[in-house]
Design an enzyme around this catalytic site. Sequence first.
Site, PDB file in Angstrom:
ATOM      1  N   SER A  23       0.820  -1.215   0.000  1.00  0.00           N
ATOM      2  CA  SER A  23       0.000   0.000   0.000  1.00  0.00           C
ATOM      3  C   SER A  23       0.846   1.254   0.000  1.00  0.00           C
ATOM      4  O   SER A  23       0.334   2.339  -0.242  1.00  0.00           O
ATOM      5  CB  SER A  23      -0.866   0.037   1.258  1.00  0.00           C
ATOM      6  OG  SER A  23      -1.620  -1.126   1.363  1.00  0.00           O
TER       7      SER A  23
ATOM      8  N   HIS B  82      -1.508  -2.875  -7.002  1.00  0.00           N
ATOM      9  CA  HIS B  82      -2.143  -2.565  -5.719  1.00  0.00           C
ATOM     10  C   HIS B  82      -3.657  -2.670  -5.832  1.00  0.00           C
ATOM     11  O   HIS B  82      -4.310  -1.816  -6.429  1.00  0.00           O
ATOM     12  CB  HIS B  82      -1.721  -1.159  -5.267  1.00  0.00           C
ATOM     13  CG  HIS B  82      -2.252  -0.790  -3.930  1.00  0.00           C
ATOM     14  ND1 HIS B  82      -2.717   0.460  -3.621  1.00  0.00           N
ATOM     15  CD2 HIS B  82      -2.410  -1.528  -2.802  1.00  0.00           C
ATOM     16  CE1 HIS B  82      -3.123   0.479  -2.370  1.00  0.00           C
ATOM     17  NE2 HIS B  82      -2.950  -0.722  -1.860  1.00  0.00           N
TER      18      HIS B  82
ATOM     19  N   GLU C 153      -4.107   0.101  -8.702  1.00  0.00           N
ATOM     20  CA  GLU C 153      -3.024   1.035  -9.001  1.00  0.00           C
ATOM     21  C   GLU C 153      -1.843   0.208  -9.516  1.00  0.00           C
ATOM     22  O   GLU C 153      -1.403  -0.731  -8.833  1.00  0.00           O
ATOM     23  CB  GLU C 153      -2.605   1.802  -7.745  1.00  0.00           C
ATOM     24  CG  GLU C 153      -3.620   2.852  -7.323  1.00  0.00           C
ATOM     25  CD  GLU C 153      -3.271   3.532  -6.001  1.00  0.00           C
ATOM     26  OE1 GLU C 153      -3.593   4.717  -5.839  1.00  0.00           O
ATOM     27  OE2 GLU C 153      -2.688   2.874  -5.120  1.00  0.00           O
TER      28      GLU C 153
ATOM     29  N   ASN D 235      -3.857   5.726  -0.953  1.00  0.00           N
ATOM     30  CA  ASN D 235      -3.490   5.721   0.467  1.00  0.00           C
ATOM     31  C   ASN D 235      -2.838   7.011   0.912  1.00  0.00           C
ATOM     32  O   ASN D 235      -2.929   7.398   2.079  1.00  0.00           O
ATOM     33  CB  ASN D 235      -2.613   4.516   0.785  1.00  0.00           C
ATOM     34  CG  ASN D 235      -3.462   3.261   0.880  1.00  0.00           C
ATOM     35  OD1 ASN D 235      -4.539   3.290   1.467  1.00  0.00           O
ATOM     36  ND2 ASN D 235      -3.018   2.196   0.268  1.00  0.00           N
TER      37      ASN D 235
HETATM   38  N1  LIG Z   1      -5.697  -4.570   4.322  1.00  0.00           N
HETATM   39  C1  LIG Z   1      -5.961  -3.748   3.333  1.00  0.00           C
HETATM   40  O1  LIG Z   1      -7.006  -3.093   3.293  1.00  0.00           O
HETATM   41  C2  LIG Z   1      -4.978  -3.628   2.197  1.00  0.00           C
HETATM   42  C3  LIG Z   1      -5.404  -3.047   0.997  1.00  0.00           C
HETATM   43  C4  LIG Z   1      -4.507  -2.984  -0.076  1.00  0.00           C
HETATM   44  C5  LIG Z   1      -3.216  -3.454   0.087  1.00  0.00           C
HETATM   45  N2  LIG Z   1      -2.826  -4.000   1.282  1.00  0.00           N
HETATM   46  C6  LIG Z   1      -1.451  -4.502   1.370  1.00  0.00           C
HETATM   47  O2  LIG Z   1      -1.500  -5.913   1.200  1.00  0.00           O
HETATM   48  C7  LIG Z   1      -0.434  -6.505   1.944  1.00  0.00           C
HETATM   49  C8  LIG Z   1      -1.023  -7.531   2.867  1.00  0.00           C
HETATM   50  O3  LIG Z   1      -1.896  -6.907   3.779  1.00  0.00           O
HETATM   51  P1  LIG Z   1      -3.093  -7.690   4.473  1.00  0.00           P
HETATM   52  O4  LIG Z   1      -3.964  -6.659   5.071  1.00  0.00           O
HETATM   53  O5  LIG Z   1      -3.662  -8.697   3.547  1.00  0.00           O
HETATM   54  O6  LIG Z   1      -2.282  -8.432   5.654  1.00  0.00           O
HETATM   55  P2  LIG Z   1      -2.746  -9.701   6.485  1.00  0.00           P
HETATM   56  O7  LIG Z   1      -2.004  -9.635   7.757  1.00  0.00           O
HETATM   57  O8  LIG Z   1      -4.220  -9.832   6.532  1.00  0.00           O
HETATM   58  O9  LIG Z   1      -2.194 -10.936   5.610  1.00  0.00           O
HETATM   59  C9  LIG Z   1      -0.837 -11.191   5.414  1.00  0.00           C
HETATM   60  C10 LIG Z   1      -0.684 -12.676   5.162  1.00  0.00           C
HETATM   61  O10 LIG Z   1       0.656 -12.949   4.766  1.00  0.00           O
HETATM   62  C11 LIG Z   1       1.043 -14.161   5.339  1.00  0.00           C
HETATM   63  N3  LIG Z   1       2.503 -14.208   5.359  1.00  0.00           N
HETATM   64  C12 LIG Z   1       3.356 -13.552   6.162  1.00  0.00           C
HETATM   65  N4  LIG Z   1       4.632 -13.834   5.812  1.00  0.00           N
HETATM   66  C13 LIG Z   1       4.561 -14.675   4.767  1.00  0.00           C
HETATM   67  C14 LIG Z   1       5.536 -15.315   3.952  1.00  0.00           C
HETATM   68  N5  LIG Z   1       6.827 -15.107   4.160  1.00  0.00           N
HETATM   69  N6  LIG Z   1       5.110 -16.126   2.951  1.00  0.00           N
HETATM   70  C15 LIG Z   1       3.801 -16.329   2.734  1.00  0.00           C
HETATM   71  N7  LIG Z   1       2.834 -15.741   3.465  1.00  0.00           N
HETATM   72  C16 LIG Z   1       3.218 -14.928   4.462  1.00  0.00           C
HETATM   73  C17 LIG Z   1       0.407 -14.143   6.715  1.00  0.00           C
HETATM   74  O11 LIG Z   1       0.304 -15.468   7.239  1.00  0.00           O
HETATM   75  C18 LIG Z   1      -0.958 -13.520   6.403  1.00  0.00           C
HETATM   76  O12 LIG Z   1      -1.929 -14.489   6.083  1.00  0.00           O
HETATM   77  C19 LIG Z   1       0.286  -5.372   2.652  1.00  0.00           C
HETATM   78  O13 LIG Z   1       1.386  -4.996   1.868  1.00  0.00           O
HETATM   79  C20 LIG Z   1      -0.762  -4.296   2.692  1.00  0.00           C
HETATM   80  O14 LIG Z   1      -0.203  -3.004   2.763  1.00  0.00           O
HETATM   81  C21 LIG Z   1      -3.685  -4.111   2.317  1.00  0.00           C
END
Ligand SMILES: NC(=O)c1ccc[n+]([C@@H]2O[C@H](COP(=O)([O-])OP(=O)(O)OC[C@H]3O[C@@H](n4cnc5c(N)ncnc54)[C@H](O)[C@@H]3O)[C@@H](O)[C@H]2O)c1
Length: 495
Positions: free
Chosen positions: A119, A140, A152, A190
């Site tokens: 993000s 993104h 994005e 963001n």
């Molecule tokens: N939450 C949102 O609204 C949102 C929106 C857009 C982008 N993002 C981005 O997406 C990414 C993930 O965010 P999220 O909210 O889904 O996080 P989250 O914590 O819900 O999920 C992350 C997942 O990654 C897994 N993980 C961690 N290390 C790992 C590895 N080495 N190999 C494989 N899996 C692994 C974890 O077990 C977990 O299931 C971040 O970069 C975040 O900025 C989040």
Amino acid sequence: MAFERVGVVGLGTMGAGIAEVFARAGLRVIGVEADAEALARGRGHLERSTGKAVDKGRLEPGQRDEILGRVTLTTSREDLRDVDLVVEAIPEILDYKIALFKDLDRICEPATVLATNSSSLSVTAIAAATGRPGQVVGMHFFNPAPVMKLVEVVGTVVSAPGVVADVAALAGRLGKTPVAVGDRAGFVVNRLLLPYLNQAAVLMELGVAGRDDIDAAMKLGVGLPMGPFTLLDLIGLDTAYEVMGVLFDETRDRRHAPAPLLRELVTAGLLGRKSGRGFYGDSPQEEPAKSRLGTFGVVGGGGDGPTEGPRAAGGGGGGLAERLRAAGFRESEDPDVVLRLADRPVIEHAVRLPDPARMVGVHLVGDQVAELASTVLTSEEAANAARDLVKIAGLTPVPCKDRAGFVVDALLFPYLNDAVRMHDSGYASIDDIDAAMRLGCGYPAGPFEMLESLGLAKVRDGLRALYAEYREPAFAPAPLLDQLVTAGVSRFPRP
Ligand SMILES: NC(=O)c1ccc[n+]([C@@H]2O[C@H](COP(=O)([O-])OP(=O)(O)OC[C@H]3O[C@@H](n4cnc5c(N)ncnc54)[C@H](O)[C@@H]3O)[C@@H](O)[C@H]2O)c1
């Protein structure tokens, strides 16, 4: 470039949804998680999400089986050796992402495109850690990925020719709208959204208004799909905290420093929906005591001041006094509560009354919300009476402190100002910024559309008042906005 087999690493809030989006579009997906337990959770996300679509009649059971059949789940990254594209969605921590990309660089074919769903983090820094910086981009998605239309696509100064266009074309094939942008912390959405969410937490910490009231004000007053605290819970407070930290590191803007409350909740493990509790999930906000309703007076703005601007869609059939009269209330020259339609600090009006304890400032937002500003002198009785009166008049009361911009303008105007500055810096066009906020956040209008319907002068003046109150440099009106108002122009120039 044709993408047929894709990998998704991390199947949490975002990754599971991204895997579903690819599988729905007919691509074969390899989903990778850190361990067996997380993999089972990821499988659960996928099954629940597609199951809900079947329940709602949006998917046939057979289609659901086909979608799930295209997804292979594993805990071994080595299984990604034959994919055309990998999208990574692991936590928002640069060191984790760099370690992962180095490994993906070793595992995948040289032509494979490696994309991050980050993000806010520097795509350039991630790209530079690999032996294929030209093949690394940002892809993104927005939350929930199967629903939100925006992607994005982030290119860097070292992106190979055509890669951004290829990934944007893939996003189109997934049924999404791509917006191609350069590599700046937070990209478009963001960079504009998170400071607003953070500021909502700051206002709550300062006691300007409560959680439910701020949420109601932004949802019902501005027409956003949900209030800031509901959205923070949906995003995940840990993710929001990390994103704010990245923004702050790049900008050194105090407003981008994560709200202390956010850090405390994250440290306590209260991460929002994914952990079952965040801003919400505990006891609801306490209902204040019922007042003894009596007589009222409405002053300022002609007493029957119309509800304001574009947020007044529908009009509401006249002003507050009229609504109260229609509800059977009596106006008096010696009223129990004086409702002041406020255009400047309410306290300046209150001190001129024989009994300033009776005055409550009212700011009508749209045709559903009345912000009710209590001053340091307002009695609890008067505040409660004002709240009950506006409820009976069919409005949602938002009790708050007597601070510039109350709740809505204090949160909305700086966001609009940030959008003007972003455009003026040359980072993104007006149309791209508007589209990104509509499609990425489900907003009813983009910031420039909102600015133009509210009136540029009104926003500029509101920002001046905010700046005068908080002395926050970022609240000073953007020079472009100020100049357009000075020139008497009501629309932003578009090419
Ligand atoms: N939450 C949102 O609204 C949102 C929106 C857009 C982008 N993002 C981005 O997406 C990414 C993930 O965010 P999220 O909210 O889904 O996080 P989250 O914590 O819900 O999920 C992350 C997942 O990654 C897994 N993980 C961690 N290390 C790992 C590895 N080495 N190999 C494989 N899996 C692994 C974890 O077990 C977990 O299931 C971040 O970069 C975040 O900025 C989040």
